[in-house]
Design an enzyme around this catalytic site. Structure first.
Site, PDB file in Angstrom:
ATOM      1  N   HIS A  91       1.057  -1.252   0.024  1.00 42.73           N
ATOM      2  CA  HIS A  91      -0.362  -0.028  -0.349  1.00 42.73           C
ATOM      3  C   HIS A  91       0.925   1.460   0.277  1.00 42.73           C
ATOM      4  O   HIS A  91       0.267   2.354  -0.248  1.00 42.73           O
ATOM      5  CB  HIS A  91      -0.912  -0.158   1.125  1.00 42.73           C
ATOM      6  CG  HIS A  91      -0.629   0.657   2.758  1.00 42.73           C
ATOM      7  ND1 HIS A  91       0.368  -0.667   3.028  1.00 42.73           N
ATOM      8  CD2 HIS A  91      -0.517   1.201   3.299  1.00 42.73           C
ATOM      9  CE1 HIS A  91      -0.011  -0.170   4.970  1.00 42.73           C
ATOM     10  NE2 HIS A  91      -0.045   1.179   4.710  1.00 42.73           N
ATOM     11  N   ASP A 228       1.070  -7.397   2.789  1.00 37.66           N
ATOM     12  CA  ASP A 228       1.286  -6.035   1.971  1.00 37.66           C
ATOM     13  C   ASP A 228       2.794  -5.722   2.177  1.00 37.66           C
ATOM     14  O   ASP A 228       3.247  -5.159   2.647  1.00 37.66           O
ATOM     15  CB  ASP A 228       0.795  -5.308   3.125  1.00 37.66           C
ATOM     16  CG  ASP A 228       0.917  -3.689   2.883  1.00 37.66           C
ATOM     17  OD1 ASP A 228       0.575  -3.343   1.800  1.00 37.66           O
ATOM     18  OD2 ASP A 228      -0.141  -3.380   3.433  1.00 37.66           O
ATOM     19  N   SER A 661       4.143   2.399   8.452  1.00 40.28           N
ATOM     20  CA  SER A 661       3.431   1.458   7.370  1.00 40.28           C
ATOM     21  C   SER A 661       5.052   0.789   6.599  1.00 40.28           C
ATOM     22  O   SER A 661       5.927   2.161   6.709  1.00 40.28           O
ATOM     23  CB  SER A 661       2.558   1.839   5.976  1.00 40.28           C
ATOM     24  OG  SER A 661       1.403   1.031   7.107  1.00 40.28           O
TER      25      SER A 661
END
Ligand code: ARG
Ligand code: GLU
Length: 726
Positions: A91, A228, A661
């Site tokens: 992402h 991810d 992230s």
């Protein structure tokens, strides 16, 4: 008396006395400054860490910090090979993967793997930044400041000194970028010096069915099975310095890269996250917390619940609408879910009452000191701010979300810009008209491609009816009252906007010329946006800005007061997208009575969820085949039920936030065990208050990354350049 005098002196001195760290408020809470990690290293080692403070951060030798980067301006990444290979989340790389995708090469859908160096894809505008060093520069920043100055004078001193310092620091070498950041609301200033690389190439990305598996259904949720990750490579000039893209650039040789751990993940294992959390507010007073959990979050959640319900209704009816609104729906749903965890967590913990009790003790202690009046002052500022702040946030989540009127305003601005070129000659006028037409066509194409009017109209009715109910009459703009008087109801008003606006018809829009200002400016969609925006910019925003500034200034005092009030407590500065260390352990959790979640998920869970009918759960056929053949190679493990399977994700107690992230999840020996990518929704109040029972960060197990690269992508040549820990 002596003590009170001392407090007074400390309060006027520039530097707060930072407690020598001995214990934190609660286990595993904290986002620590790497340069001060020696204050925490004892605790880290007690919890299992086997390296030293110098191994984490050093300016004299290569340390783990040299393998961590700020990826773009909102994610983290880590170097995993001596040839500049870089890992981050799918992402986080999404925008780049999307930009390289076309109908013929849909890398989002199918994944992308460079099978050799010359297939790696450059990405204009993408940078990664290594932290060269960070340094407490409070003394220099406040040089020339004296206590009798006004806040404005103080600001000028800070600005001038920061500018000089930044200039000095960045003149030392190539690609240097520096920032001076206020910590603890401006009680301390730190210089952060980065080396920024700008030739960053895409090396690999799994298909979205792996990298985004679970989509928004599973977002903020445990158990999780999202692969991810995406892979990039940093390129440098021949001297290993930053350089813009050139075919002559070579892979970057890092000072440090992570070895990969294949040891596996067990409950209780020490973990540590090194990355760039974006923003937290751990030290605000009870009134601020009450506003968030009782007023702001619930109102925003309710508005988004309405919009998500309307979107879902139409997305379920039509595949075309589902595609049009999937990205919009994802971004509306992301914060919506986070706010629910945040307000629910604050309520469950009783944080407002706990902060009130703390404030009562603080007030007693503060009597007769410079801190005496801070809490009452903050209290009354919060009281003054609340209706304005509420109106501001409500505007953003209601009138500000109407797609048609946002587009109308955009066209209106484009017209103004085009007419601003007062053109002398006919030829110049013609070329301005042509470029307006082109710009308009491009804007219209991207707007109408993903626009479905029934969703917009129904959402308008829902959010504006809520506006009428939730915003008190004294705060409502005149244009709102006038429209209701004229059209009788919000839906009558919607009939006019969506029935008469020229923007509902793309052919009428494409026929516009820059001279049609009257048609655009009198259009009901434009008028709605303009009048609401006018109210917001004159009546609401300036008041919020002024009061917020006063509140922030008082927080500078309150923060210092809190540090003096609890001299034995270890404080950490709120997150501000600077490099931090958070440590904790791999651990399951119990979000509700009778429920316990194990800390590790596996391929078994992916197969349980797999369903070709459900977009979010439709895995690649290749993965099904591998599962059927149990062809896991060296990535096979035996899970707690005795299955031979592959590990996928795990959770831990590290204190993280948005921006973490892509952060490396590191084991006790400093080796890479995973990639951070999310938190569980029940613990998202950790931006305000951390709860060791509920706050869990979600990590991708590095072995799943390797399994996908090796078995699904067939890009095992990438494994050859990695180094595996013994
Ligand atoms: N919740 C994660 C983060 O806040 C991931 C968001 C992206 N994924 C998604 N399904 N929307 O930012
Ligand atoms: N997904 C978040 C990010 O993009 C991390 C999750 C969190 O907020 O902790 O930064």
């Amino acid at each position: 008396m002596e003590i009170k005098r001392l407090r007074l002196i400390m309060a006027t001195a520039a530097l707060p006395v930072l407690a020598s760290a001995s214990f934190t408020a609660s286990a595993d809470e904290g986002m620590w400054l790497p340069s001060l990690i020696s204050e925490r290293i004892g605790d880290m080692q007690e919890k299992g860490f086997r390296l030293s403070a110098e191994d984490i951060y050093s300016i004299n030798q290569a340390s783990l910090k040299d393998a961590v980067v700020l990826f773009g301006r909102g994610c983290t990444g880590e170097v995993i090979s001596p040839e500049g290979l870089l890992l981050t989340n799918h992402h986080c790389g999404y925008g780049q993967i999307q930009k390289h995708s076309s109908v013929e090469h849909d890398y989002l859908r199918d994944g992308f793997w460079a099978m050799s160096r010359n297939e790696e894809l450059p990405n204009e505008g993408l940078t990664v930044s290594f932290l060269e060093r960070m340094e407490d520069v409070t003394g220099r920043i406040l040089d020339g400041y004296s206590a009798d100055m006004t806040e404005q004078q103080r600001d000028s001193v800070v600005k001038a000194n920061s500018g000089a310092l930044i200039e000095e620091a960045t003149s030392e070498g190539k690609g240097l970028r520096a920032t001076v950041e206020a910590l603890y609301y401006g009680n301390q200033y730190f210089l952060f010096l980065y080396r920024e690389y700008s030739d960053i190439r895409l090396v690999g990305a799994p298909p979205s069915a792996v990298g985004k598996f679970g989509g928004d259904t599973d977002n903020w949720i445990w158990p999780r099975h999202t692969g991810d990750f995406s892979i990039f490579r940093i390129y440098a000039d021949k001297d290993n310095n930053p350089a813009s893209y050139s075919p002559d650039n070579v892979p970057y040789t890092p000072k440090k890269f992570f070895r990969i751990s294949l040891e596996g993940v067990h409950e209780g294992d020490f973990t540590f996250i090194y990355g760039f959390p974006g923003s937290t507010r751990e030290y605000i007073m009870s009134e601020g917390v009450r506003y968030i959990s009782e007023v702001s979050d619930p109102a925003k959640i309710a508005l988004r619940t309405e919009r998500l319900g309307i979107q879902k209704k139409y997305m379920d009816q039509s595949q075309a609408v589902r595609i049009q609104y999937s990205s919009k729906n994802a971004s509306v749903a992301n914060a919506w879910k986070k706010w629910q965890g945040e307000s629910g967590g604050i309520r469950r913990l009783g944080t407002v009452a706990a902060k009130k009790a703390y404030e009562a003790r603080f007030a007693e202690w503060a009597e007769g000191t410079v801190y005496e009046n801070i809490l009452p002052q903050l209290d009354s500022l919060y009281e003054a701010l609340e209706p304005y702040m509420f109106a501001l946030e409500y505007y953003t989540e209601s009138a500000g979300t109407v797609e048609l009127s946002s587009f109308a305003m955009k066209v209106s601005r484009m017209m103004k810009d085009s007419l601003a070129d007062t053109c002398a000659t006919q030829q110049q006028r013609d070329s301005a008209a042509a470029s307006f037409a082109m710009e308009l066509a491009a804007a219209a194409r991207s707007f109408y491609k993903d626009y479905y009017m029934p969703i917009d109209k129904e959402s308008f009715i829902a959010v504006m009816e809520s506006f009428g109910r939730d915003i008190s009459d004294g705060f409502k703009p005149q244009c709102f009252k006038d429209a209701l008087a004229k059209y009788g109801s919000v839906s009558g008003w919607a009939d006019v906007i969506f029935g008469e606006s020229l923007f509902t018809d793309s052919t009428r829009v494409l026929a516009l010329t820059a001279a049609d200002t009257a048609a655009v400016s009198n259009d009901p969609a434009t008028r709605f946006a303009r009048e609401f925006r006018g109210w917001y910019t004159t009546d609401i925003y300036p008041v919020c800005q002024r009061l917020n500034r006063e509140i922030t200034l008082l927080y500078r005092e309150y923060m210092r007061g809190q540090m003096e009030f609890e001299p034995g407590k270890a404080f950490y500065p709120d997150a501000n997208l600077t490099l931090r260390v958070a440590y904790g352990k791999v651990m399951g959790y119990s979000p509700a009575d009778g429920v316990y979640y194990e800390p590790q998920s596996t391929l078994e869970g992916i197969m349980e969820k797999d369903n070709p009918e459900i977009f979010d759960y439709n895995i690649p056929q290749r993965l099904r085949d591998i599962y059927a053949a149990k062809d896991y190679g060296r990535w096979a493990i035996t899970d707690s039920k005795g299955n031979t399977t592959v590990p996928v994700c795990f959770i831990a107690t590290n204190h993280t936030s948005g921006g973490n992230s892509g952060s490396p999840v590191i084991n006790a020996d400093g080796d890479l065990m995973g990639i951070n990518f999310d938190r569980v929704w029940e613990g998202t109040m950790s931006d305000i208050v951390f709860d060791p029972d509920y706050c869990r960060n979600i990590c991708l197990d590095i072995r799943y990354v390797l399994f996908i690269i090796d078995k699904v992508a067939g890009a095992d040549h990438l494994l050859d350049e990695m180094v595996f820990a013994e």
